[in-house]
Design an enzyme around this catalytic site. Structure first.
Site, PDB file in Angstrom:
ATOM      1  N   GLY A 162     -18.179 -30.360  51.845  1.00  0.00           N
ATOM      2  CA  GLY A 162     -17.287 -30.399  50.687  1.00  0.00           C
ATOM      3  C   GLY A 162     -17.557 -31.527  49.714  1.00  0.00           C
ATOM      4  O   GLY A 162     -16.763 -31.762  48.803  1.00  0.00           O
ATOM      5  N   VAL A 163     -18.673 -32.221  49.887  1.00  0.00           N
ATOM      6  CA  VAL A 163     -19.033 -33.306  48.964  1.00  0.00           C
ATOM      7  C   VAL A 163     -20.279 -32.911  48.182  1.00  0.00           C
ATOM      8  O   VAL A 163     -21.019 -32.002  48.584  1.00  0.00           O
ATOM      9  CB  VAL A 163     -19.267 -34.647  49.703  1.00  0.00           C
ATOM     10  CG1 VAL A 163     -17.996 -35.111  50.402  1.00  0.00           C
ATOM     11  CG2 VAL A 163     -20.415 -34.555  50.688  1.00  0.00           C
TER      12      VAL A 163
ATOM     13  N   THR B 283     -21.457 -28.725  45.787  1.00  0.00           N
ATOM     14  CA  THR B 283     -21.095 -29.347  47.061  1.00  0.00           C
ATOM     15  C   THR B 283     -21.825 -28.714  48.244  1.00  0.00           C
ATOM     16  O   THR B 283     -22.367 -27.614  48.152  1.00  0.00           O
ATOM     17  CB  THR B 283     -19.568 -29.260  47.292  1.00  0.00           C
ATOM     18  OG1 THR B 283     -19.177 -27.888  47.366  1.00  0.00           O
ATOM     19  CG2 THR B 283     -18.804 -29.951  46.170  1.00  0.00           C
ATOM     20  N   ASP B 284     -21.789 -29.431  49.363  1.00  0.00           N
ATOM     21  CA  ASP B 284     -22.416 -28.932  50.592  1.00  0.00           C
ATOM     22  C   ASP B 284     -21.322 -28.450  51.559  1.00  0.00           C
ATOM     23  O   ASP B 284     -20.157 -28.363  51.191  1.00  0.00           O
ATOM     24  CB  ASP B 284     -23.288 -30.024  51.227  1.00  0.00           C
ATOM     25  CG  ASP B 284     -22.513 -31.290  51.599  1.00  0.00           C
ATOM     26  OD1 ASP B 284     -21.261 -31.251  51.661  1.00  0.00           O
ATOM     27  OD2 ASP B 284     -23.160 -32.316  51.846  1.00  0.00           O
ATOM     28  N   ALA B 285     -21.704 -28.167  52.801  1.00  0.00           N
ATOM     29  CA  ALA B 285     -20.759 -27.643  53.786  1.00  0.00           C
ATOM     30  C   ALA B 285     -19.642 -28.631  54.114  1.00  0.00           C
ATOM     31  O   ALA B 285     -18.561 -28.226  54.552  1.00  0.00           O
ATOM     32  CB  ALA B 285     -21.504 -27.243  55.058  1.00  0.00           C
TER      33      ALA B 285
END
Length: 149
Positions: free
Chosen positions: A18-19, A14-16
């Site tokens: 949250g996905v 995930t990225d910052a």
């Protein structure tokens, strides 16, 4: 039935926000591709270290329909298709709880590694393509019959 690969999204995917980070979708798809090759009897060590032939990705595309989060259980369905004597395409459908979250495509070209020129697909890849494509078509026919009934 189409080849299905099961994957649980991890925090590292995930990225910052949250996905699942967009580039990780292709990494997960490639992992599914590798598992499908192994499931059809192709030795991955010799496949990826064979000095005479390679199948580089020459095109990749991803469409996103809903976010995928850490902990989501993905089902990745593969549909490979031969699109020439020296190339093939793999379509991936990623679902979460039977809802399509993303679709991806990778297009591969077969090359002779020593001279970096195109060559016809070897028999083992034609077999992998035919087997997985036929299985996926059968699953689609069964699904469309179920929808009619």
């Amino acid at each position: 039935m189409a080849f299905a690969y099961y994957y649980t999204v991890r925090f590292q995917d995930t990225d910052a926000a949250g996905v699942v980070y967009f580039a990780n979708v292709l990494r997960i798809c490639h992992e599914a591709y590798e598992v499908s090759l192994a499931a059809s009897g192709i030795n991955l060590k010799s496949f990826f270290t064979n000095p005479s032939v390679a199948f580089p990705i020459v095109h990749a595309n991803v469409d996103f329909f809903r976010p995928m989060y850490c902990g989501d259980n993905l089902v990745i369905s593969l549909l490979p298709e031969k699109i020439g004597s020296d190339k093939f395409e793999v379509t991936y459908e990623m679902t979460v709880d039977e809802v399509i979250a993303a679709k991806a495509i990778t297009r591969h070209t077969c090359i002779d590694v020593s001279i970096r020129s195109r060559q016809e697909l070897p028999n083992y890849m034609n077999h992998w393509l035919e087997t997985n494509h036929r299985d996926a078509e059968g699953a689609e026919r069964r699904r469309s019959r179920e929808e009619v009934m």
